[in-house]
Design a protein around this motif. Structure first.
Motif, PDB file in Angstrom:
ATOM      1  N   ASP A  12      -3.675  -1.010 -52.305  1.00  0.00           N
ATOM      2  CA  ASP A  12      -3.959  -2.316 -52.906  1.00  0.00           C
ATOM      3  C   ASP A  12      -2.706  -3.156 -53.152  1.00  0.00           C
ATOM      4  O   ASP A  12      -2.789  -4.280 -53.627  1.00  0.00           O
ATOM      5  CB  ASP A  12      -4.697  -2.136 -54.244  1.00  0.00           C
ATOM      6  CG  ASP A  12      -6.082  -1.539 -54.026  1.00  0.00           C
ATOM      7  OD1 ASP A  12      -6.640  -1.755 -52.930  1.00  0.00           O
ATOM      8  OD2 ASP A  12      -6.587  -0.853 -54.930  1.00  0.00           O
ATOM      9  N   VAL A  13      -1.540  -2.573 -52.845  1.00  0.00           N
ATOM     10  CA  VAL A  13      -0.300  -3.307 -53.122  1.00  0.00           C
ATOM     11  C   VAL A  13       0.078  -4.176 -51.932  1.00  0.00           C
ATOM     12  O   VAL A  13       0.105  -3.717 -50.792  1.00  0.00           O
ATOM     13  CB  VAL A  13       0.856  -2.326 -53.444  1.00  0.00           C
ATOM     14  CG1 VAL A  13       2.149  -3.085 -53.713  1.00  0.00           C
ATOM     15  CG2 VAL A  13       0.490  -1.458 -54.627  1.00  0.00           C
ATOM     16  N   LEU A  14       0.340  -5.430 -52.239  1.00  0.00           N
ATOM     17  CA  LEU A  14       0.726  -6.397 -51.215  1.00  0.00           C
ATOM     18  C   LEU A  14       2.030  -5.959 -50.531  1.00  0.00           C
ATOM     19  O   LEU A  14       2.966  -5.545 -51.188  1.00  0.00           O
ATOM     20  CB  LEU A  14       0.947  -7.746 -51.909  1.00  0.00           C
ATOM     21  CG  LEU A  14       1.188  -8.971 -51.050  1.00  0.00           C
ATOM     22  CD1 LEU A  14      -0.135  -9.435 -50.467  1.00  0.00           C
ATOM     23  CD2 LEU A  14       1.792 -10.094 -51.896  1.00  0.00           C
ATOM     24  N   PRO A  16       4.386  -7.845 -48.142  1.00  0.00           N
ATOM     25  CA  PRO A  16       4.730  -9.022 -47.331  1.00  0.00           C
ATOM     26  C   PRO A  16       5.623  -8.687 -46.136  1.00  0.00           C
ATOM     27  O   PRO A  16       5.506  -9.304 -45.075  1.00  0.00           O
ATOM     28  CB  PRO A  16       5.440  -9.952 -48.316  1.00  0.00           C
ATOM     29  CG  PRO A  16       5.728  -9.166 -49.527  1.00  0.00           C
ATOM     30  CD  PRO A  16       4.830  -7.981 -49.531  1.00  0.00           C
ATOM     31  N   GLN A  17       6.492  -7.673 -46.295  1.00  0.00           N
ATOM     32  CA  GLN A  17       7.362  -7.315 -45.176  1.00  0.00           C
ATOM     33  C   GLN A  17       6.544  -6.741 -44.021  1.00  0.00           C
ATOM     34  O   GLN A  17       6.762  -7.084 -42.861  1.00  0.00           O
ATOM     35  CB  GLN A  17       8.409  -6.299 -45.622  1.00  0.00           C
ATOM     36  CG  GLN A  17       9.379  -6.868 -46.624  1.00  0.00           C
ATOM     37  CD  GLN A  17      10.395  -5.831 -47.072  1.00  0.00           C
ATOM     38  OE1 GLN A  17      11.436  -5.692 -46.450  1.00  0.00           O
ATOM     39  NE2 GLN A  17      10.099  -5.119 -48.122  1.00  0.00           N
ATOM     40  N   ILE A  71       3.083   1.854 -57.724  1.00  0.00           N
ATOM     41  CA  ILE A  71       2.813   1.170 -56.453  1.00  0.00           C
ATOM     42  C   ILE A  71       2.937   2.066 -55.224  1.00  0.00           C
ATOM     43  O   ILE A  71       2.550   1.667 -54.132  1.00  0.00           O
ATOM     44  CB  ILE A  71       3.769  -0.034 -56.251  1.00  0.00           C
ATOM     45  CG1 ILE A  71       5.228   0.380 -56.504  1.00  0.00           C
ATOM     46  CG2 ILE A  71       3.372  -1.206 -57.123  1.00  0.00           C
ATOM     47  CD1 ILE A  71       6.241  -0.606 -56.017  1.00  0.00           C
TER      48      ILE A  71
ATOM     49  N   LYS B 105       6.400 -13.096 -53.036  1.00  0.00           N
ATOM     50  CA  LYS B 105       5.284 -13.185 -52.096  1.00  0.00           C
ATOM     51  C   LYS B 105       5.704 -13.769 -50.743  1.00  0.00           C
ATOM     52  O   LYS B 105       5.261 -13.297 -49.701  1.00  0.00           O
ATOM     53  CB  LYS B 105       4.191 -14.046 -52.726  1.00  0.00           C
ATOM     54  CG  LYS B 105       2.872 -13.975 -52.014  1.00  0.00           C
ATOM     55  CD  LYS B 105       1.812 -14.747 -52.786  1.00  0.00           C
ATOM     56  CE  LYS B 105       0.520 -14.798 -52.003  1.00  0.00           C
ATOM     57  NZ  LYS B 105      -0.448 -15.687 -52.665  1.00  0.00           N
ATOM     58  N   LEU B 107       8.715 -13.862 -49.453  1.00  0.00           N
ATOM     59  CA  LEU B 107       9.936 -13.215 -48.970  1.00  0.00           C
ATOM     60  C   LEU B 107      11.189 -14.072 -49.075  1.00  0.00           C
ATOM     61  O   LEU B 107      12.145 -13.874 -48.337  1.00  0.00           O
ATOM     62  CB  LEU B 107       9.750 -12.756 -47.504  1.00  0.00           C
ATOM     63  CG  LEU B 107       8.656 -11.740 -47.250  1.00  0.00           C
ATOM     64  CD1 LEU B 107       8.442 -11.527 -45.763  1.00  0.00           C
ATOM     65  CD2 LEU B 107       8.985 -10.403 -47.901  1.00  0.00           C
ATOM     66  N   PHE B 146       3.600  -7.092 -60.776  1.00  0.00           N
ATOM     67  CA  PHE B 146       2.398  -6.405 -60.346  1.00  0.00           C
ATOM     68  C   PHE B 146       2.094  -5.258 -61.300  1.00  0.00           C
ATOM     69  O   PHE B 146       3.007  -4.592 -61.794  1.00  0.00           O
ATOM     70  CB  PHE B 146       2.598  -5.846 -58.927  1.00  0.00           C
ATOM     71  CG  PHE B 146       1.427  -5.051 -58.407  1.00  0.00           C
ATOM     72  CD1 PHE B 146       0.372  -5.676 -57.763  1.00  0.00           C
ATOM     73  CD2 PHE B 146       1.372  -3.666 -58.584  1.00  0.00           C
ATOM     74  CE1 PHE B 146      -0.721  -4.950 -57.302  1.00  0.00           C
ATOM     75  CE2 PHE B 146       0.279  -2.930 -58.129  1.00  0.00           C
ATOM     76  CZ  PHE B 146      -0.761  -3.574 -57.483  1.00  0.00           C
TER      77      PHE B 146
END
Lengths: 80, 227
Positions: A12-14, A16-17, A71, B105, B107, B146
């Motif tokens: 569930d952890v975003l 982005p990389q 996470i 978010k 980067l 988070f």
């Protein structure tokens, strides 16, 4: 003995990389990729000679430092 | 009032914090990370920077340094501990405040002024700040707050959110969220509200001719609340 650890982000952890890597792969023509998640890999060379004892120690390392359990998940790979 | 600022290898806002604390009347001491003992303090500050080059996860190495055991004991006995930016990242790694700080978010390293709304004034940090909205500065790559849904519920039930990103009128919306943080969270308390972690830098807003003075409001409130 060498023990390896793989750290991955929980589902569930975003990431982005991972997303950007996916987009780049897509742009390079690798169009059949569903998702990319980036993680970490560690190789730990320990003086411990007993497999089970070494794994217990490495597990403690994972919990205390190598992974952040909010996470991340860790997976210890059996020493060969 | 006595304060201590901890310097880790790679801290770079420690001296700014020293200047800010002294300006508002704190007798501040700089404390090296490898020291074991904390000087007698009414406030301990973990400053911003890039401790240990952000290796492994931001703040993870610093959270295990020698002085941190004393800082953790100090916090657990009710002592005031404030972590700014990298200091916030160190605090989450110690577990003193819940959650983690992920990569922004989009980067991008973000360096700009933002507005934050004070969510709770029943604490020694924000009690006497008259404004509801403050203009602070942020400069970070990993400020995307988070936590798990269970943690979020506890945080909200205990009213642990300190400040949220907002616009100049205090409107908290997605478009004013610079980094993707859950619920626009910019700063958070522990359950007892003696530990505060926040991404914005109040120490950069203490001089009208340099940046702004909303940081001054914060520090004035802080020292008065501690007296």
């Amino acid at each position: 003995m060498k023990i390896s650890v793989i750290i991955t982000l929980k589902k569930d952890v975003l990431d982005p990389q991972g997303k950007v890597i996916h987009q780049t792969l897509d742009g390079m023509g690798f169009n059949d990729v569903n998702e990319v998640r980036q993680g970490k890999y560690f190789e730990i060379d320990t003086k411990e000679t007993d497999n089970d004892k070494a794994k217990v120690k490495v597990e403690e390392m994972c919990k205390k430092l190598l992974a952040n359990l909010v996470i991340e998940n860790y997976k210890i790979i059996d020493p060969k | 009032m006595k304060s201590s600022v901890i310097t880790f290898p790679g801290s770079n806002c420690d001296r700014d914090m020293d200047v800010a604390l002294k300006k508002f009347g704190f007798k501040n001491k700089m404390v090296w990370h490898a020291d074991a003992e904390l000087p007698k303090s009414d406030l301990v500050v973990l400053p911003g920077g890039f401790s240990y080059g952000d290796y492994l996860r931001c703040g993870s190495m610093a959270s295990k340094s020698k002085i941190m055991q004393s800082v953790i004991n100090f916090a657990n006995s009710g002592g005031m501990v404030m972590g700014i930016c990298n200091g916030f990242q160190i605090l989450v790694e110690t577990g003193l405040v819940p959650g983690v700080l992920l990569r922004n978010k989009y980067l991008e390293f973000i360096c700009k002024n933002v507005f934050v709304k004070i969510n709770d004034k029943q604490n020694k940090y924000f009690k006497n700040v008259n404004n509801e909205v403050l203009e602070f500065h942020i400069a970070h790559n990993e400020g995307n707050y988070f936590c798990t849904l269970d943690q979020l519920k506890k945080i909200e039930d205990n009213n642990q959110i300190a400040i949220n990103y907002c616009d100049e009128n205090g409107k908290i919306e997605d478009q004013f969220n610079p980094n993707g943080s859950i619920k626009n969270i910019a700063g958070i308390f522990n359950k007892e509200k003696n530990v505060l972690g926040m991404m914005p830098h109040p120490e950069r807003m203490i001089d009208k001719s340099l940046s702004g003075e909303d940081g001054s409001l914060f520090f004035k409130s802080l020292i008065n609340n501690l007296k």
